[in-house]
Design a protein around this motif. Sequence first.
Motif, PDB file in Angstrom:
ATOM      1  N   TYR A 171       0.724  -1.218   0.125  1.00  0.00           N
ATOM      2  CA  TYR A 171      -0.061  -0.014  -0.005  1.00  0.00           C
ATOM      3  C   TYR A 171       0.824   1.179   0.104  1.00  0.00           C
ATOM      4  O   TYR A 171       0.754   2.213  -0.856  1.00  0.00           O
ATOM      5  CB  TYR A 171      -0.992  -0.046   1.332  1.00  0.00           C
ATOM      6  CG  TYR A 171      -1.745   1.114   1.437  1.00  0.00           C
ATOM      7  CD1 TYR A 171      -2.810   1.512   0.907  1.00  0.00           C
ATOM      8  CD2 TYR A 171      -1.129   2.292   2.168  1.00  0.00           C
ATOM      9  CE1 TYR A 171      -3.562   2.816   0.668  1.00  0.00           C
ATOM     10  CE2 TYR A 171      -1.908   3.696   2.484  1.00  0.00           C
ATOM     11  CZ  TYR A 171      -3.209   3.651   1.645  1.00  0.00           C
ATOM     12  OH  TYR A 171      -3.637   4.954   1.873  1.00  0.00           O
TER      13      TYR A 171
ATOM     14  N   HIS B 219       1.029   4.247  -2.622  1.00  0.00           N
ATOM     15  CA  HIS B 219       0.776   5.390  -2.010  1.00  0.00           C
ATOM     16  C   HIS B 219       1.903   6.500  -2.288  1.00  0.00           C
ATOM     17  O   HIS B 219       1.381   7.777  -2.705  1.00  0.00           O
ATOM     18  CB  HIS B 219       0.449   5.314  -0.610  1.00  0.00           C
ATOM     19  CG  HIS B 219       0.075   6.639   0.127  1.00  0.00           C
ATOM     20  ND1 HIS B 219       0.936   7.538   0.563  1.00  0.00           N
ATOM     21  CD2 HIS B 219      -1.302   7.121   0.343  1.00  0.00           C
ATOM     22  CE1 HIS B 219      -0.058   8.897   1.109  1.00  0.00           C
ATOM     23  NE2 HIS B 219      -0.946   8.158   1.191  1.00  0.00           N
TER      24      HIS B 219
ATOM     25  N   LYS C 128      -7.325  11.542  -0.101  1.00  0.00           N
ATOM     26  CA  LYS C 128      -7.191  10.368   0.247  1.00  0.00           C
ATOM     27  C   LYS C 128      -8.294   9.484  -0.249  1.00  0.00           C
ATOM     28  O   LYS C 128      -7.567   8.181  -0.429  1.00  0.00           O
ATOM     29  CB  LYS C 128      -7.584  10.384   2.010  1.00  0.00           C
ATOM     30  CG  LYS C 128      -6.991   9.041   2.670  1.00  0.00           C
ATOM     31  CD  LYS C 128      -7.092   9.259   3.992  1.00  0.00           C
ATOM     32  CE  LYS C 128      -6.844   7.782   4.672  1.00  0.00           C
ATOM     33  NZ  LYS C 128      -6.802   7.976   6.089  1.00  0.00           N
TER      34      LYS C 128
ATOM     35  N   ASN D  44      -6.935   5.917  -2.273  1.00  0.00           N
ATOM     36  CA  ASN D  44      -7.204   4.485  -1.836  1.00  0.00           C
ATOM     37  C   ASN D  44      -7.920   3.847  -2.901  1.00  0.00           C
ATOM     38  O   ASN D  44      -7.894   2.597  -3.089  1.00  0.00           O
ATOM     39  CB  ASN D  44      -8.086   4.514  -0.366  1.00  0.00           C
ATOM     40  CG  ASN D  44      -7.371   4.921   0.635  1.00  0.00           C
ATOM     41  OD1 ASN D  44      -6.061   4.821   0.664  1.00  0.00           O
ATOM     42  ND2 ASN D  44      -7.964   5.561   1.637  1.00  0.00           N
TER      43      ASN D  44
ATOM     44  N   ASP E 231      -6.930   0.177  -4.609  1.00  0.00           N
ATOM     45  CA  ASP E 231      -7.648  -0.968  -4.869  1.00  0.00           C
ATOM     46  C   ASP E 231      -7.768  -1.324  -6.239  1.00  0.00           C
ATOM     47  O   ASP E 231      -7.828  -2.489  -6.430  1.00  0.00           O
ATOM     48  CB  ASP E 231      -9.010  -0.509  -4.234  1.00  0.00           C
ATOM     49  CG  ASP E 231      -8.817  -0.358  -2.537  1.00  0.00           C
ATOM     50  OD1 ASP E 231      -7.809  -0.892  -1.937  1.00  0.00           O
ATOM     51  OD2 ASP E 231      -9.716  -0.132  -1.823  1.00  0.00           O
TER      52      ASP E 231
END
Length: 225
Positions: free
Chosen positions: A98, A102, A113, A117, A121
């Motif tokens: 992640y 990120h 954010k 995210n 995904d």
Amino acid sequence: MLIDYKNATIYQDEQCILKDINFRADEGEFIYLIGKVGSGKSSLLKTFYCELDLDEAENAVVLDREIMKIKRKHIPELRREMGIIFQDFKLLHDRTVYNNLHFVLKATGWQKKDEINTRIDEVLEAVGMTGAKESLPHELSGGEQQRIAIARALLNKPKVIIADEPTGNLDPETAENIVALLKGITRTGTTVIMSTHNIPMLDKFPGIVYRCENSTLTEINNKNI
């Protein structure tokens, strides 16, 4: 046309690596670069994202930029429209999957954010690695790490993915799965340009084939390999 080279030449340390290069890449194509070690495959790929300069060219356009004239300050913008995949993955080993993804999104201007995210995904689902978000790279197999590297390359919805020997460190079955994944990406309209020594893949996953040999680049038919 996403990439268009006419009569381009690459030198390194005053040695001619490739001369009179004629190369084209259009939307949704799957393109192989084959040839022996040192034949110029990686050098050619590096010119696409301005890691290596062309020395001369009649024409050299990458994603609507004349790369013989591009200013250094505009190269990061060009690279954001590409995804680049390496043989050795180049993941940050002190960060989770992640946080690897990120980091790239934040570095390329993503701020919200929820959007970050969601995109993480999406790319993990695209490469079949949704369960690996909190894993560290060393906890994953080589094939899984390469899938994460592909996910990273997809983050900014690139027009072109450049893959330099992406299966070089993988066993045959895993390598085949990775090439199948890359081939599938072209169905979304993204072009994939892949250097490889893995010649059997060319029959299993047909594409356009260029050979680097004797300082030249030649488009060839699969049957002539």
